[in-house]
Scaffold this motif. Structure first.
Motif, mmCIF file in Angstrom:
data_model
loop_
_atom_site.group_PDB
_atom_site.id
_atom_site.type_symbol
_atom_site.label_atom_id
_atom_site.label_comp_id
_atom_site.label_asym_id
_atom_site.label_seq_id
_atom_site.Cartn_x
_atom_site.Cartn_y
_atom_site.Cartn_z
ATOM 1 N N TYR A 179 0.803 -1.371 -0.450
ATOM 2 C CA TYR A 179 -0.556 -0.028 0.079
ATOM 3 C C TYR A 179 1.191 0.979 0.030
ATOM 4 N N ALA A 180 0.366 2.051 -1.053
ATOM 5 C CA ALA A 180 1.408 3.390 -0.366
ATOM 6 C C ALA A 180 0.101 4.146 1.561
ATOM 7 N N MET A 181 0.811 5.048 1.713
ATOM 8 C CA MET A 181 0.141 5.332 2.811
ATOM 9 C C MET A 181 0.521 6.567 2.693
ATOM 10 N N GLY A 182 -0.304 7.371 3.690
ATOM 11 C CA GLY A 182 -0.716 9.071 3.503
ATOM 12 C C GLY A 182 -0.984 9.372 4.975
ATOM 13 N N TRP A 183 -0.472 10.542 5.032
ATOM 14 C CA TRP A 183 -0.738 11.125 6.851
ATOM 15 C C TRP A 183 -1.852 11.943 6.596
ATOM 16 N N PHE A 184 -3.135 12.481 6.986
ATOM 17 C CA PHE A 184 -4.410 13.533 7.424
ATOM 18 C C PHE A 184 -4.216 13.901 8.641
ATOM 19 N N ARG A 218 -11.527 17.151 7.954
ATOM 20 C CA ARG A 218 -10.280 16.477 7.854
ATOM 21 C C ARG A 218 -9.202 16.822 5.755
ATOM 22 N N ALA A 219 -7.751 17.227 6.592
ATOM 23 C CA ALA A 219 -6.698 17.675 5.811
ATOM 24 C C ALA A 219 -5.930 16.886 5.314
ATOM 25 N N PHE A 220 -5.940 17.014 4.070
ATOM 26 C CA PHE A 220 -4.378 15.994 3.649
ATOM 27 C C PHE A 220 -2.231 16.558 4.327
ATOM 28 N N VAL A 221 -2.148 15.473 4.435
ATOM 29 C CA VAL A 221 -0.851 15.962 4.990
ATOM 30 C C VAL A 221 0.647 15.444 4.413
ATOM 31 N N ALA A 222 0.458 14.093 4.201
ATOM 32 C CA ALA A 222 1.898 13.626 2.938
ATOM 33 C C ALA A 222 1.310 12.563 2.909
ATOM 34 N N ALA A 223 1.621 12.052 1.890
ATOM 35 C CA ALA A 223 1.696 10.755 1.235
ATOM 36 C C ALA A 223 3.044 10.042 0.727
ATOM 37 N N ILE A 224 3.200 8.930 0.445
ATOM 38 C CA ILE A 224 4.839 7.950 0.366
ATOM 39 C C ILE A 224 4.050 6.837 -0.472
ATOM 40 N N GLU A 225 4.818 6.659 -1.671
ATOM 41 C CA GLU A 225 4.385 5.109 -2.206
ATOM 42 C C GLU A 225 5.360 4.093 -1.490
ATOM 43 N N TRP A 226 5.055 2.844 -1.825
ATOM 44 C CA TRP A 226 5.288 1.485 -1.525
ATOM 45 C C TRP A 226 6.503 1.376 -0.979
ATOM 46 N N SER A 227 7.477 1.595 -1.757
ATOM 47 C CA SER A 227 9.136 1.220 -1.796
ATOM 48 C C SER A 227 9.453 2.736 -0.456
ATOM 49 N N GLY A 228 8.823 3.673 -0.961
ATOM 50 C CA GLY A 228 9.253 4.640 0.520
ATOM 51 C C GLY A 228 9.878 5.799 -0.144
ATOM 52 N N PHE A 229 10.654 5.237 -1.373
ATOM 53 C CA PHE A 229 11.375 6.670 -2.118
ATOM 54 C C PHE A 229 10.763 7.489 -2.882
ATOM 55 N N SER A 230 9.105 8.425 -2.706
ATOM 56 C CA SER A 230 8.407 8.694 -4.043
ATOM 57 C C SER A 230 7.134 9.405 -2.696
ATOM 58 N N THR A 231 7.523 10.965 -2.209
ATOM 59 C CA THR A 231 6.714 11.330 -1.389
ATOM 60 C C THR A 231 6.132 12.775 -2.064
ATOM 61 N N TYR A 232 5.128 12.761 -1.462
ATOM 62 C CA TYR A 232 4.386 14.948 -1.815
ATOM 63 C C TYR A 232 4.237 15.264 -0.504
ATOM 64 N N TYR A 233 3.707 16.621 -0.322
ATOM 65 C CA TYR A 233 3.766 17.074 0.861
ATOM 66 C C TYR A 233 2.318 18.176 0.392
ATOM 67 N N ALA A 292 -3.208 6.587 7.210
ATOM 68 C CA ALA A 292 -4.453 5.442 6.209
ATOM 69 C C ALA A 292 -3.901 4.939 5.192
ATOM 70 N N ALA A 293 -4.105 4.148 4.391
ATOM 71 C CA ALA A 293 -3.708 2.393 3.839
ATOM 72 C C ALA A 293 -4.658 3.045 2.621
#
Length: 123
Positions: free
Chosen positions: A32-37, A45-60, A97-98
């Protein structure tokens, strides 16, 4: 099914740091890709951060860019959110969240949610 449990929320002073953790049950965490809200009092509720399954890609979210860092340890089924230079407006309940889709995390289209952990930033 994935169960998510957040921890690490606390009362911290302005300018301080905090690291949140989110532990996932099961053996499918790495799929799963994972997110923080976050949800501040009286707000949606608002988006904070996302990280893809390997951890190499993120956005905020722009509001936390440069201050917050998402990371994951798939061997430990754990997601992290390192929060630095905290501000009073960061006060909120933080959720992990996943999702099956990394690209749509910012829209809140998640498959599983945790119950949240409270972060309070005092001035």
């Amino acid at each position: 099914q994935v169960e998510l449990v957040e921890s690490g929320g606390d009362l911290v002073q302005v300018g301080g740091s905090l690291r949140l953790s989110c532990v996932a049950s099961g053996r499918t965490f790495s799929r799963y890709a994972m997110g923080w809200f976050r949800q501040a009092p009286g707000k949606e509720r608002a988006f904070v951060a996302a990280i893809e399954w390997s951890g190499f890609s993120t956005y905020y979210a722009d509001s936390v860019k440069g201050r917050f860092t998402a990371a994951r340890d798939n061997a430990k089924n754990t997601l992290y959110l390192q929060m630095n230079s905290l501000k009073p407006e960061d006060t909120a309940v933080y959720y992990c969240a996943a999702s099956n889709s990394f690209a749509t995390i910012s829209r809140g289209e998640m498959n599983f949610w945790g119950k949240g952990t409270l972060v309070t930033v005092s001035s």
